[in-house]
Design a protein around this motif. Structure first.
Motif, PDB file in Angstrom:
ATOM      1  N   TYR A 326       0.836  -1.205   0.000  1.00  0.00           N
ATOM      2  CA  TYR A 326       0.000   0.000   0.000  1.00  0.00           C
ATOM      3  C   TYR A 326       0.867   1.251   0.000  1.00  0.00           C
ATOM      4  CZ  TYR A 326      -3.263   3.570   1.624  1.00  0.00           C
ATOM      5  OH  TYR A 326      -4.004   4.724   1.751  1.00  0.00           O
ATOM      6  N   LEU A 327       1.960   1.211   0.775  1.00  0.00           N
ATOM      7  CA  LEU A 327       2.857   2.361   0.825  1.00  0.00           C
ATOM      8  C   LEU A 327       3.673   2.491  -0.454  1.00  0.00           C
ATOM      9  CD1 LEU A 327       4.193   2.234   4.509  1.00  0.00           C
ATOM     10  CD2 LEU A 327       2.583   3.883   3.525  1.00  0.00           C
ATOM     11  N   THR A 328       4.219   1.384  -0.946  1.00  0.00           N
ATOM     12  CA  THR A 328       5.053   1.462  -2.148  1.00  0.00           C
ATOM     13  C   THR A 328       4.259   1.897  -3.371  1.00  0.00           C
ATOM     14  OG1 THR A 328       4.695  -0.898  -2.627  1.00  0.00           O
ATOM     15  CG2 THR A 328       6.636  -0.321  -1.317  1.00  0.00           C
ATOM     16  N   GLY A 329       2.930   1.670  -3.333  1.00  0.00           N
ATOM     17  CA  GLY A 329       2.099   2.096  -4.448  1.00  0.00           C
ATOM     18  C   GLY A 329       1.977   3.596  -4.590  1.00  0.00           C
ATOM     19  N   HIS A 330       2.462   4.354  -3.596  1.00  0.00           N
ATOM     20  CA  HIS A 330       2.388   5.811  -3.653  1.00  0.00           C
ATOM     21  C   HIS A 330       3.619   6.442  -4.294  1.00  0.00           C
ATOM     22  CE1 HIS A 330      -0.858   5.020  -0.796  1.00  0.00           C
ATOM     23  NE2 HIS A 330      -1.287   6.246  -1.017  1.00  0.00           N
ATOM     24  N   GLY A 331       4.513   5.622  -4.816  1.00  0.00           N
ATOM     25  CA  GLY A 331       5.655   6.177  -5.518  1.00  0.00           C
ATOM     26  C   GLY A 331       6.956   6.036  -4.747  1.00  0.00           C
ATOM     27  N   PRO A 332       7.999   6.757  -5.196  1.00  0.00           N
ATOM     28  CA  PRO A 332       9.322   6.621  -4.575  1.00  0.00           C
ATOM     29  C   PRO A 332       9.330   6.907  -3.082  1.00  0.00           C
ATOM     30  CG  PRO A 332       9.490   7.777  -6.668  1.00  0.00           C
ATOM     31  CD  PRO A 332       8.023   7.633  -6.381  1.00  0.00           C
ATOM     32  N   TRP A 333       8.540   7.895  -2.636  1.00  0.00           N
ATOM     33  CA  TRP A 333       8.560   8.181  -1.199  1.00  0.00           C
ATOM     34  C   TRP A 333       7.984   7.011  -0.411  1.00  0.00           C
ATOM     35  CZ3 TRP A 333       4.463   8.032   2.092  1.00  0.00           C
ATOM     36  CH2 TRP A 333       3.179   8.075   1.550  1.00  0.00           C
ATOM     37  N   GLY A 334       7.031   6.300  -0.990  1.00  0.00           N
ATOM     38  CA  GLY A 334       6.482   5.125  -0.317  1.00  0.00           C
ATOM     39  C   GLY A 334       7.494   4.003  -0.209  1.00  0.00           C
ATOM     40  N   VAL A 335       8.264   3.802  -1.280  1.00  0.00           N
ATOM     41  CA  VAL A 335       9.323   2.778  -1.239  1.00  0.00           C
ATOM     42  C   VAL A 335      10.355   3.140  -0.176  1.00  0.00           C
ATOM     43  CG1 VAL A 335      11.184   1.710  -2.566  1.00  0.00           C
ATOM     44  CG2 VAL A 335       8.977   2.173  -3.663  1.00  0.00           C
ATOM     45  N   GLY A 336      10.713   4.427  -0.128  1.00  0.00           N
ATOM     46  CA  GLY A 336      11.661   4.864   0.893  1.00  0.00           C
ATOM     47  C   GLY A 336      11.129   4.677   2.296  1.00  0.00           C
ATOM     48  N   ALA A 337       9.843   4.971   2.495  1.00  0.00           N
ATOM     49  CA  ALA A 337       9.246   4.799   3.823  1.00  0.00           C
ATOM     50  C   ALA A 337       9.256   3.331   4.245  1.00  0.00           C
ATOM     51  CB  ALA A 337       7.813   5.341   3.812  1.00  0.00           C
ATOM     52  N   VAL A 338       8.952   2.434   3.319  1.00  0.00           N
ATOM     53  CA  VAL A 338       8.966   1.001   3.639  1.00  0.00           C
ATOM     54  C   VAL A 338      10.383   0.545   3.985  1.00  0.00           C
ATOM     55  CG1 VAL A 338       8.614  -1.307   2.672  1.00  0.00           C
ATOM     56  CG2 VAL A 338       6.912   0.481   2.281  1.00  0.00           C
ATOM     57  N   ALA A 339      11.364   1.039   3.239  1.00  0.00           N
ATOM     58  CA  ALA A 339      12.757   0.676   3.528  1.00  0.00           C
ATOM     59  C   ALA A 339      13.164   1.144   4.922  1.00  0.00           C
ATOM     60  CB  ALA A 339      13.685   1.278   2.469  1.00  0.00           C
ATOM     61  N   VAL A 340      12.748   2.365   5.283  1.00  0.00           N
ATOM     62  CA  VAL A 340      13.065   2.884   6.620  1.00  0.00           C
ATOM     63  C   VAL A 340      12.378   2.051   7.694  1.00  0.00           C
ATOM     64  CG1 VAL A 340      12.745   4.856   8.165  1.00  0.00           C
ATOM     65  CG2 VAL A 340      13.523   5.225   5.813  1.00  0.00           C
ATOM     66  N   LEU A 341      11.123   1.697   7.465  1.00  0.00           N
ATOM     67  CA  LEU A 341      10.399   0.870   8.434  1.00  0.00           C
ATOM     68  C   LEU A 341      11.053  -0.498   8.594  1.00  0.00           C
ATOM     69  CD1 LEU A 341       6.690   1.717   7.513  1.00  0.00           C
ATOM     70  CD2 LEU A 341       7.941   2.407   9.569  1.00  0.00           C
ATOM     71  N   LEU A 342      11.533  -1.062   7.490  1.00  0.00           N
ATOM     72  CA  LEU A 342      12.208  -2.359   7.564  1.00  0.00           C
ATOM     73  C   LEU A 342      13.472  -2.280   8.406  1.00  0.00           C
ATOM     74  CD1 LEU A 342      12.668  -5.302   6.708  1.00  0.00           C
ATOM     75  CD2 LEU A 342      13.734  -4.437   4.612  1.00  0.00           C
ATOM     76  N   VAL A 343      14.283  -1.269   8.148  1.00  0.00           N
ATOM     77  CA  VAL A 343      15.528  -1.109   8.908  1.00  0.00           C
ATOM     78  C   VAL A 343      15.229  -0.830  10.377  1.00  0.00           C
ATOM     79  CG1 VAL A 343      17.602   0.296   9.163  1.00  0.00           C
ATOM     80  CG2 VAL A 343      16.815  -0.359   6.885  1.00  0.00           C
ATOM     81  N   ALA A 344      14.245   0.049  10.638  1.00  0.00           N
ATOM     82  CA  ALA A 344      13.905   0.387  12.019  1.00  0.00           C
ATOM     83  C   ALA A 344      13.352  -0.824  12.767  1.00  0.00           C
ATOM     84  CB  ALA A 344      12.895   1.533  12.041  1.00  0.00           C
ATOM     85  N   GLY A 345      12.443  -1.553  12.133  1.00  0.00           N
ATOM     86  CA  GLY A 345      11.882  -2.741  12.778  1.00  0.00           C
ATOM     87  C   GLY A 345      12.931  -3.788  13.059  1.00  0.00           C
ATOM     88  N   SER A 346      13.847  -4.002  12.107  1.00  0.00           N
ATOM     89  CA  SER A 346      14.921  -4.972  12.321  1.00  0.00           C
ATOM     90  C   SER A 346      15.823  -4.534  13.466  1.00  0.00           C
ATOM     91  CB  SER A 346      15.736  -5.127  11.033  1.00  0.00           C
ATOM     92  OG  SER A 346      14.917  -5.541   9.960  1.00  0.00           O
TER      93      SER A 346
END
Length: 413
Positions: A326-346
């Protein structure tokens, strides 16, 4: 390789990170029982498993083709969908590792793919019949089949050796257990390493780098095999402790039977292209071997927690994958947000694991301590010291005042 975009490169790296987590998450499948029975030292066991996982990655590509062109339709699937699926799989792997639960990395990946695909293109993007026949049915049947095979093998082993001294035969069974553990590691490489190969191949197809239906390129096979081998060598000690000591107490005969049964089931499924969970197969084998020995006990409270994790894995990873898509579907900023969430969660999960660290010293078998019975202790207390005992040694045998028995008081009249 010159056609790779930045996003496609990020997806490939993320897929290899998932493969790495798959390695240390599933080390217990091959080596938990070998370590728990003392057949191999922990570091030796994980090094052997890592090498054989790497070799196994080159033996077949049937499972990789099932993932890259079977579970979901390649048409309409974007690179962002695959990235979102991997995020769901990685976070679930890390969470269950933190809890010490041997859940299925395979089902985490499948759940992430299904959830992200449903969010992106709807139900038309998922091949329901393939999911049922090659994912769900094997998930139910594989641990049952492996458990029954291990149970029968354990009983047959004890029946054949019923007149032999158990201690004298334990050394031979430990040697056999090392061989069977190697076979499980080899089988794990042929099954689990291919899942990442399939995901990367699917990403390359969506990025128009290779044609649909293509086999994984050689560099994909090498990189996936190397990633899972490195993760295996790291050692998922939390899950090894659960599988080796928390589920049941295994003797060398049981460990040999459990691993032989598991390896047979995994290799057969890899040949047929069934992408089953090696975790569920090995856990089922351990439980079957546990009840196969007369007087053996399985800790069903731990087993029930594992089963709950198995049931939750696919839908939980699907929810995370759908949210990430859902986030990545909003464009590059969504992909970046998911990447940040992945790193933060890990990072959060890793910091939580450091509060109560588990290392290789936590999974070694406990040395049995022979109890001293009351009669032996009493005789030792009143026996005269042996001739030639020095005064210093004699004083050491006298009980301390704190340990002296209290005088018996006369009963009141």
């Amino acid at each position: 390789m010159e056609h790779l975009t930045l996003l496609l490169g990020i997806v490939i790296i993320t897929a290899l990170v998932f493969d790495f987590t798959n390695g240390f998450h599933d080390t217990a499948n091959a080596m938990a029982t070998t370590i728990s029975t003392g057949a191999l030292k922990p570091r030796t066991a994980v090094a052997m498993s890592a090498a054989l996982n790497l070799v196994g990655a080159f033996l077949s590509v049937e499972v990789a083709k099932t993932i890259s062109g079977g579970i979901i339709n390649e048409q309409g699937i974007t690179t962002e969908v695959i990235f979102a699926a991997l995020v769901g799989a990685i976070l679930w792997n890390l969470l269950t590792w933190l809890l010490g639960l041997p859940s299925s990395s395979s089902h985490a990946l499948f759940g992430g793919l299904i959830g992200a695909t449903l969010m992106s293109v709807g139900s038309s993007g998922v091949n329901g019949d393939v999911v049922v026949t090659k994912v769900l049915l094997p998930a139910v049947a594989a641990p049952v089949v492996a458990g029954l095979a291990a149970l029968l093998a354990t009983r047959l082993t004890y029946r054949i050796g019923r007149h032999a001294d158990e201690k004298s035969t334990a050394k031979g069974y430990r040697a056999g257990q090392i061989a069977s553990a190697g076979l499980v590691s080899l089988a794990h490489g042929t099954n689990d390493a291919q899942k990442t190969m399939g995901v990367i191949t699917l990403a390359l197809v969506t990025g128009n780098v290779i044609a649909p239906g293509s086999n994984p390129p050689l560099w994909v096979i090498v990189s996936a095999g190397t990633a899972i081998a490195l993760g295996t060598y790291l050692g998922g000690w939390r899950i090894i402790r659960t599988m080796g000591k928390g589920l049941t107490e295994l003797r060398p005969q049981q460990g040999f039977a459990a691993q032989t049964g598991a390896a047979t089931v995994i290799l057969a499924s890899s040949h047929l292209g069934f992408s089953l969970s090696t975790t569920q197969v090995c856990s089922g084998s351990v439980m079957g071997a546990g009840v196969g020995r007369k007087g053996g006990v399985v800790r069903w409270s731990t087993a029930s927690r594992m089963c709950i994790a198995w049931v939750l894995t696919l839908p939980a990873a699907a929810l995370v994958g759908a949210g990430a898509e859902y986030l990545t579907g909003h464009g590059p900023w969504g992909v970046g947000a998911v990447a940040v969430l992945l790193v933060a969660g890990s990072g959060v999960i890793w910091s939580l694991s450091r509060r109560k660290p588990v290392d290789r010293h936590s999974v070694t078998p406990d040395e049995p301590v022979e109890p001293v019975d009351v009669v032996t202790a009493a005789i030792a207390a009143v026996s005269p010291p042996p001739a030639g005992l020095t005064a210093e040694a004699l004083r050491a045998t006298i009980p301390a005042p704190d340990s002296a028995p209290e005088p018996t008081r006369p009963a009141a009249v």
